[in-house]
Design a protein around this motif. Structure first.
Motif, mmCIF file in Angstrom:
data_model
loop_
_atom_site.group_PDB
_atom_site.id
_atom_site.type_symbol
_atom_site.label_atom_id
_atom_site.label_comp_id
_atom_site.label_asym_id
_atom_site.label_seq_id
_atom_site.Cartn_x
_atom_site.Cartn_y
_atom_site.Cartn_z
ATOM 1 N N TYR A 62 -14.112 8.154 5.614
ATOM 2 C CA TYR A 62 -13.959 7.565 4.300
ATOM 3 C C TYR A 62 -14.730 8.159 3.268
ATOM 4 O O TYR A 62 -14.355 8.599 2.221
ATOM 5 N N VAL B 30 0.759 -1.238 -0.022
ATOM 6 C CA VAL B 30 0.011 0.014 0.023
ATOM 7 C C VAL B 30 0.813 1.298 -0.068
ATOM 8 O O VAL B 30 2.086 1.272 0.381
ATOM 9 N N ILE C 207 1.092 5.326 1.286
ATOM 10 C CA ILE C 207 0.509 6.391 1.920
ATOM 11 C C ILE C 207 1.372 7.528 1.911
ATOM 12 O O ILE C 207 2.424 7.547 2.223
ATOM 13 N N THR D 116 -10.229 -2.152 0.118
ATOM 14 C CA THR D 116 -10.604 -0.603 1.158
ATOM 15 C C THR D 116 -11.880 -0.136 0.801
ATOM 16 O O THR D 116 -12.070 0.345 -0.629
ATOM 17 N N PRO E 156 -5.387 8.700 2.487
ATOM 18 C CA PRO E 156 -5.613 7.442 3.044
ATOM 19 C C PRO E 156 -5.838 7.401 4.521
ATOM 20 O O PRO E 156 -5.453 8.424 5.128
ATOM 21 N N PHE F 107 -10.781 -2.398 7.003
ATOM 22 C CA PHE F 107 -10.456 -1.965 5.696
ATOM 23 C C PHE F 107 -11.820 -1.990 4.838
ATOM 24 O O PHE F 107 -11.843 -1.042 3.840
ATOM 25 N N PRO G 110 -0.005 -3.746 4.735
ATOM 26 C CA PRO G 110 -0.744 -2.642 5.602
ATOM 27 C C PRO G 110 -0.673 -2.783 7.024
ATOM 28 O O PRO G 110 -1.617 -2.093 7.686
ATOM 29 N N ASN H 226 -6.611 -2.450 -2.801
ATOM 30 C CA ASN H 226 -7.694 -1.424 -3.506
ATOM 31 C C ASN H 226 -8.921 -2.033 -3.547
ATOM 32 O O ASN H 226 -9.968 -1.455 -3.750
ATOM 33 N N THR I 207 -6.880 2.264 4.589
ATOM 34 C CA THR I 207 -6.057 1.749 3.632
ATOM 35 C C THR I 207 -5.022 0.935 4.411
ATOM 36 O O THR I 207 -4.240 0.037 3.541
#
Lengths: 311, 258
Positions: A237, A11, A13, A303, A243, A260, A21, A300, A265
């Protein structure tokens, strides 16, 4: 039979690239050396240090922890050796690990202290990211920076000007609107937000009729706060684009997955480090299996993928 | 010292003297490394209630067996008392800094004195085993005769034993620290080694200071991590806060600022 490709756990960030992650949360993992005989530290996605301040801090009066239903309260009070001693004594072990190190920092009195701290961390190559802890409940403050969106905006903007490193802002759940504060951090240039710090709490010894913590009040962590954390991540979110690093009572793969799906993320394992130091590594292994069995190639696809209805 | 997290098989778990559990588990890695004064951190079940591990001092080792004693006081120890032989416990250990056994005088000129209060006897039997060549004198304090633990184990090690009970149901009537003061008038003391409730340890520290005797005290504290990471079990020493779990649980009495 075609062999399934191993899912990718990488991941990103901000400028920080993680091989997986799963991080360990500030204050629950010391400076990592304390856990070296109990797990393979190199497998962690990242390590977040105990929060560092400009000056050394002794911390709060004992007792500093107490167990609560499916949780615990702490009122440690940011005991730490101060930035100079941290860099001289504690950082040498961390920088040799080959795992990204996120240094958590806090201001005791005024936000100017962040300037002093960041200026010392900025030239250190092995500091991969900086986490602004503007949400510690144990500083006997009337109001935390992260309880005010204007104060958050100002502190994060000032920090952003001083560093090109990945800048993470750790927020408090003790607010009316988490997304309002998260938006302030985002607009000030934060690369990510960490959600959530501990919830304010208190516990009383009914036999003696005294508070169980020496500081009277502290921060609640552990599985007890997980639903609060999941909700706040989901709310944030839906409002921000940067993120989210999710944390709050993650104990195992199922609890990690909730974060998640709600929109994280990456995640941080905190209190679980005390109970099962292996839990972060177990989550990494089982996350890979989960992605594989659900035909996902990367995170991806997980999330924020909360479905609106059961089908 | 390399603490490990293991799944240890319970060999035996018996209730004795009413409210005390004696538990033995199998672990070569802990048995081989354990020093008197160190502890293990036990997850009593596999749920989040209770959430935290329970730190319990090591009572003894023999071969690959590790022994602990616990008092059944809360939910955690209640659950532990119901665990059966053959089941597995998630244990981290050995942890902490134990007694310094090199310091005592082995010439026999000066008597090593062990002062145990209540549950404090648990790590001191293990210590007495290490010190047995110097024939330590053991003082055991308890509320009543029924609550005196490990008497036979000290006897088997050839230790001289003196008892104090609050109600006078066995031995000296009064506090074990009052008995210590009497004993210090009779023998030439070497080192003091003590474990028990904090007020008793404070009294031992005061007596050690007055008589200029070195003393090592094993403290008890609520812990979260047990490895010196969370800084939850800190105690104030003359050189600042230290972790009971990592820097202790055994401290020199002169170090503590209480």
């Amino acid at each position: 039979m075609v062999k399934k490709k191993k899912p990718n756990l990488n991941v990103k960030i901000g400028s920080l690239e993680l091989k997986n992650p799963v991080m360990v949360a500030s204050g629950t993992f010391g400076y990592a050396e304390e856990f070296k005989s109990l797990l393979d530290l190199k497998k962690l996605g990242a390590i977040v240090t105990k929060t560092i301040t400009v000056r050394p801090r002794q911390g709060n009066i004992a007792p500093r922890t107490c167990e609560t239903p499916a949780g615990m309260l702490n009122s440690i009070g940011l005991e730490n050796p101060g930035i100079n001693k941290f860099l001289q004594k504690k950082f040498s072990f961390l920088k040799k690990l080959g795992v990204p190190v996120v240094v958590s920092i806090a201001a005791e009195e005024t936000p100017d202290e962040f300037e002093v701290l960041i200026k010392q961390l900025e030239p250190v190559r092995e500091v991969s990211a900086i986490e602004l802890n503007i949400s510690c409940p144990n500083l006997q403050k009337k109001r935390l920076i992260s309880q005010d969106s204007q104060a958050t905006l100002e502190a994060v903007s000032a920090a952003r000007k001083l560093t090109d490193k990945c800048l993470i802002v750790k927020l408090s759940p003790n607010v009316t609107s988490i997304s309002e504060i998260a938006l302030a951090a985002e607009s000030a240039g934060a690369d990510a937000v960490s959600l959530i710090n501990t919830l304010g709490g208190m516990s009383i010894d009914v036999k003696k009729r005294v508070p169980k913590l020496g500081a009277w009040v502290g921060g609640l962590s552990g599985p007890a706060i997980r639903p609060v954390a999941v909700k706040m991540i989901w709310e944030a979110y839906n409002k921000i684009k940067i993120p989210i690093i999710g944390m709050g009572g993650i104990m195992d793969i199922d609890s990690a997955l909730e974060f998640f799906i709600a929109g994280a993320t990456a995640i941080s394992v905190g209190t679980a480090n005390f109970i099962n130091p292996q839990s972060s590594l177990q989550i990494i292994a089982e996350l890979q299996q989960y992605l594989m069995s659900n035909n996902m190639q990367n995170l991806n696809q997980l999330t924020g993928k909360l479905k609106a209805c059961k089908d | 010292m390399k603490a490990k997290q293991i799944k240890a098989r319970i060999i035996s778990n018996q209730r004795r003297n009413g409210n005390y559990g004696h538990l033995e588990f199998e672990s070569t890695v802990i048995a081989q490394q354990a020093q008197p004064g160190q502890f293990v951190n036990i997850k009593v079940n596999n749920t989040w209630d209770p959430l935290l591990r329970r730190p319990i001092s090591i009572h003894g080792v023999s071969g690959s067996k590790v022994k602990i004693i616990y008092e059944i006081i809360g939910k955690g120890t209640q659950i532990l008392s119901q665990r059966r032989p053959g089941e597995f416990l998630d244990i981290i250990g050995p942890l902490g800094h134990g007694f310094d056994c090199l310091r005592p005088d082995k010439s026999g000129q000066h008597k090593n004195i062990i002062v145990a209060g209540g549950m404090g006897v648990a790590p001191l039997v293990f210590l007495a085993e290490k010190l047995k060549l110097s024939k330590p004198l053991v003082l055991i304090g308890a509320a009543t005769k029924k609550q005196i633990l490990c008497l036979q184990e000290f006897k088997a090690l050839g230790c001289a034993i003196k008892i104090a009970t609050d109600d006078g149901s066995a031995g000296f009537k009064g506090r074990v620290t009052d008995l210590l003061n009497i004993v210090l008038g009779q023998v030439k003391p070497g080192s003091l080694f003590s474990c028990g409730p904090q007020p008793m340890l404070k009294a031992v520290a005061r007596i050690a200071c007055e008589n200029k005797i070195p003393a090592q005290l094993s403290l008890e504290a609520h812990m979260a991590c047990g490895v010196g990471a969370c800084l939850g079990c800190e105690i104030l020493t003359k050189t600042g806060y230290k972790s009971v779990c990592k820097d202790g649980p055994v401290f020199g009495s002169e170090e503590l600022a209480w």
